[in-house]
Structure formats: C-alpha cells, structure tokens
Write a protein that holds these residues in place. Structure first.
Motif, PDB file in Angstrom:
ATOM      1  N   ALA A 139       0.842  -1.202   0.000  1.00 31.14           N
ATOM      2  CA  ALA A 139       0.000   0.000   0.000  1.00 31.14           C
ATOM      3  C   ALA A 139       0.876   1.251   0.000  1.00 31.14           C
ATOM      4  CB  ALA A 139      -0.921  -0.006   1.210  1.00 31.14           C
ATOM      5  N   GLU A 140       1.939   1.201   0.777  1.00 29.82           N
ATOM      6  CA  GLU A 140       2.869   2.325   0.858  1.00 29.82           C
ATOM      7  C   GLU A 140       3.475   2.626  -0.519  1.00 29.82           C
ATOM      8  OE1 GLU A 140       6.881   3.328   3.413  1.00 29.82           O
ATOM      9  OE2 GLU A 140       5.551   1.755   4.170  1.00 29.82           O
ATOM     10  N   ARG A 141       3.918   1.594  -1.221  1.00 29.85           N
ATOM     11  CA  ARG A 141       4.485   1.782  -2.571  1.00 29.85           C
ATOM     12  C   ARG A 141       3.456   2.392  -3.517  1.00 29.85           C
ATOM     13  NH1 ARG A 141       6.629  -3.238  -1.449  1.00 29.85           N
ATOM     14  NH2 ARG A 141       5.038  -4.297  -2.665  1.00 29.85           N
ATOM     15  N   ASN A 142       2.217   1.870  -3.479  1.00 27.25           N
ATOM     16  CA  ASN A 142       1.176   2.382  -4.369  1.00 27.25           C
ATOM     17  C   ASN A 142       0.806   3.831  -4.042  1.00 27.25           C
ATOM     18  OD1 ASN A 142       0.582   0.322  -6.317  1.00 27.25           O
ATOM     19  ND2 ASN A 142      -0.159  -0.916  -4.607  1.00 27.25           N
ATOM     20  N   LEU A 143       0.798   4.151  -2.761  1.00 28.10           N
ATOM     21  CA  LEU A 143       0.481   5.536  -2.385  1.00 28.10           C
ATOM     22  C   LEU A 143       1.592   6.498  -2.790  1.00 28.10           C
ATOM     23  CD1 LEU A 143      -1.215   4.749   1.009  1.00 28.10           C
ATOM     24  CD2 LEU A 143      -2.295   5.887  -0.951  1.00 28.10           C
ATOM     25  N   LYS A 144       2.828   6.037  -2.705  1.00 26.60           N
ATOM     26  CA  LYS A 144       3.938   6.877  -3.179  1.00 26.60           C
ATOM     27  C   LYS A 144       3.809   7.118  -4.682  1.00 26.60           C
ATOM     28  CE  LYS A 144       7.289   5.810   0.429  1.00 26.60           C
ATOM     29  NZ  LYS A 144       8.526   5.092   0.771  1.00 26.60           N
ATOM     30  N   MET A 145       3.384   6.098  -5.415  1.00 24.72           N
ATOM     31  CA  MET A 145       3.163   6.261  -6.864  1.00 24.72           C
ATOM     32  C   MET A 145       2.003   7.232  -7.112  1.00 24.72           C
ATOM     33  SD  MET A 145       5.412   4.770  -8.622  1.00 24.72           S
ATOM     34  CE  MET A 145       4.635   4.925 -10.214  1.00 24.72           C
TER      35      MET A 145
END
Length: 180
Positions: A139-145
């Motif tokens: 989720a963290e990676r997707n939110l950074k994207m």
C-alpha cells in the motif's frame, strides 16, 4: 436601444442574448458575437450624447458579462439555479459573491473526489485493497506512486502516513516475535 437599456436590470443573461435556457455553447457564442457587433461602443463613437454612450457601454458590458457566465458550464449551472429560485430579481447578475460560491462548490466537489488524475486514483484504489488485505508495505508503494501524479493530495498523504505506521507496527511485531 434606449428601451432595451431601460429594461436591462430586468433581463437575465439568456433574455439579453435572445437565447433559450437550453442553448448549446455554439448558440451562446453565436448570440454573443451578434449582440457584440450591434452594441460595440466603437460603433457609437460619433454620438454627441454622453448619456447615450454610457448606456451603450453598459449594455455592451452586460452582453460580455452574459457570455462570460454562460460559456462556463459550472457558472451557467449555478446561474440557472439562481434565476429559477425565489430571489430571481437579486440574482440576475453573476456577482463576485456568486463567483466565490461557485469556486467553493467546485473546490468541495474536487475534495470529495479521491483524486484528479486517473493514474493517481488507480494507485490509491490499489493501495486501499493492499491495506484491506493486510499488506501495508505494498500500500505504501502504491500511495507513493499516487503521490507522484498528485503531490499535493492530502488524502493520499494521510493514507501514506497510515500505511507507513502499519508497516512500522508490523515490523516491530515481527522483530519482537523473533527475539523471544
């Protein structure tokens, strides 16, 4: 022309431009150009009467104002609501107050949306799924994207902070489990 100027305060923008309330953008533009050619102040420079020149200027300003409001979908929608209500006489002109109300409504609508960029919304939606399935690091990676598409989106930032907190809590839980 003088009779039209006398009725100016009683006409809404549609009546001023001679349009139906369901007029298409092309019709609005066409009506504006027609009226602006007829009432453009440069056509009346030779008039001696200052009062008549002032009336022509006022009429031309109102025609331009009508076009400015009616060509914008958001403003036209608000204006139609205003002139259909009980305060019609006070709402015939689109004022600065109307402008700020329209901007506030647009801002609220935008805030209610998850995001403005389609890719940002896509990454945010995937991050929500990741959080629901217990995978805060994904989720963290997707939110950074998502934030690369919309760096100032407060909702994305809040969700990222929550995902980072969950990731940290999860790693603390995993490391304490290994030590025992």
């Amino acid at each position: 022309m003088e009779s039209r100027c006398a009725k100016l305060d009683q006409l809404d923008y549609f009546e001023l431009l001679g349009l139906e309330r369901t007029a298409a953008p092309g019709e609005i533009k066409k009506a504006f150009y027609k009226e602006s050619r007829v009432y453009h102040p440069d056509r009346f420079f030779q008039l001696e009467s200052k009062a008549l020149k002032d009336q022509v200027n006022e009429l031309y300003k109102r025609v331009t104002e009508a076009y400015y409001v009616l060509r914008d979908d958001t403003k036209r929608k608000k204006y139609l609501t205003d002139i259909a209500g009980p305060d019609r006489a006070q709402k015939l002109r689109f004022t600065d107050a109307s402008e700020s109300e329209t901007k506030a409504a647009a801002k609220k609508e935008q805030e209610e949306q998850i995001g403005t960029h389609p890719k940002g919304r896509q990454f945010y939606a995937q991050a929500q799924k990741d959080l629901e399935s217990g995978n805060p690091s994904a989720a963290e990676r997707n939110l950074k994207m998502a934030l690369t598409y919309e760096p100032s989106n407060a909702r994305y930032k809040e969700a990222l902070a929550e995902a980072q907190k969950q990731t940290a809590d999860k790693s603390k839980g995993d490391s304490s489990f290994k030590i025992r």
